[in-house]
Design a protein around this motif. Structure first.
Motif, short mmCIF file in Angstrom:
data_model
loop_
_atom_site.label_atom_id
_atom_site.label_comp_id
_atom_site.label_asym_id
_atom_site.label_seq_id
_atom_site.Cartn_x
_atom_site.Cartn_y
_atom_site.Cartn_z
N VAL A 151 92.62 52.10 36.32
CA VAL A 151 93.68 52.93 36.23
C VAL A 151 93.82 53.73 37.67
N ASP A 152 94.79 53.37 38.42
CA ASP A 152 95.21 53.74 39.77
C ASP A 152 95.98 54.94 39.67
N GLY A 153 95.40 56.16 40.14
CA GLY A 153 96.20 57.42 39.96
C GLY A 153 95.17 58.68 40.65
N GLY A 154 96.07 59.72 40.75
CA GLY A 154 95.28 60.79 40.99
C GLY A 154 94.04 61.35 40.01
N ASN A 155 94.33 61.02 38.68
CA ASN A 155 93.64 61.48 37.69
C ASN A 155 92.83 62.79 37.79
N TYR A 156 93.36 63.80 38.46
CA TYR A 156 92.95 64.97 38.94
C TYR A 156 92.43 65.70 37.86
#
Length: 295
Positions: A81-86
């Protein structure tokens, strides 16, 4: 499916690391699914900065990414899962999904100083427009953030911590570091998955179906006992498709048996969440009858 959740500030190298992991695990003979936030944003029809400026659009795409990850979950393939996932709550939701699937997960934190991240962001040159074409063409990883969006994302970023179970095991990598591929592989394939909580498991049957089947099974057992008594059999009565036998005194009549059956049904309704496995019902009901009829 072992899951790798990538998290980091804007322009911290998340997509570069995702592609390196894709190459590594593919080389190890694993099937890999790369879910890219940048691709999902563009495919949803949003310019990148417009997307991050609208919380409703963010919720929509995050939900799509989570649904895709859940759809792909299994015990062998890898999902990245490539993303900021902040948002730590969102990372927790992914953790619960992986745990419910009895698989493993790790978090990769792309660490970077904000000043350097902004410098790298300024080196990006793509226009912030929605393109058309294949997935490789619609990615927005080379689109720069505006200063306003960059600062906002840095401000609301909730950094992962290794002492949080949903971020653990946590791997931290800075721009000049090399990825420890072997350690990540070991975390995913050489460790046991956490057992799912009761709250993350689906019951075998819905409450309505379970209680209907329960009623039918207990009726059948009581009917078998009464039929045996009718033909003069006063000994233990075997239960169909089970190893147990009903051992109740011959003096127990149909009214008493049905009263005990209703008591068992009421008890089961109250404890449905823990007794909703139908293959255990005959044994439980027979134990209930035997103990209550021989007091």
């Amino acid at each position: 499916m072992p899951m790798i959740v990538i998290s980091g500030l804007p322009a911290s190298g998340k997509t570069t690391r995702a592609k390196a992991l894709l190459k590594y695990f593919t080389g190890r003979g694993k099937k890999v699914h790369l879910i890219s936030e940048n691709v999902s944003i563009a495919n949803a029809g949003f310019p990148k900065n417009e997307y991050f400026a609208d919380s409703q659009k963010e919720k929509q795409v995050r939900s799509d990414i989570k649904s895709e990850a859940l759809r792909l979950l299994n015990k062998e393939d890898v999902v990245i899962v490539d993303g900021g996932n902040y948002i730590k709550g969102y990372r927790y939701e992914l953790f619960c999904a992986t745990k419910a699937a009895r698989s493993t997960q790790c978090t990769l934190f792309c660490g970077i100083q904000e000043a350097r991240a902004w410098q790298l962001n300024q080196e990006r040159s793509d226009a912030d427009v929605v393109l058309t074409g294949s997935e490789e063409q619609v990615g927005t990883s080379n689109v720069p953030y505006t200063r306003e969006i960059f600062d906002a994302l840095c401000m609301r970023y909730e950094e992962p911590h290794g002492n949080c179970r949903w971020d653990s095991p946590l791997f931290v990598v800075f721009p000049d570091d090399s990825l420890d591929f072997e350690a990540i592989y070991g975390a995913l394939y050489e460790s046991k998955p956490l057992p799912p909580n009761q709250s993350t498991q689906n019951p075998p049957l819905s409450a309505t179906n379970y209680l209907f089947e329960l009623d039918k099974l207990t009726q059948q057992i009581v009917g078998d006992v009464l039929a045996a008594r009718k033909i003069g059999n006063t000994g233990p009565v075997p239960v169909k498709d089970s190893q147990v036998k009903v051992e109740v005194p011959a003096a127990i009549n149909a009214i008493q048996l049905n009263r005990l059956r209703r008591q068992f049904l009421n008890y089961s309704k109250l404890h449905h969440a823990t007794t909703s496995t139908l293959d255990k019902v005959p044994q439980l009901f027979v134990q209930f009858l035997n103990s209550n009829c021989n007091e």
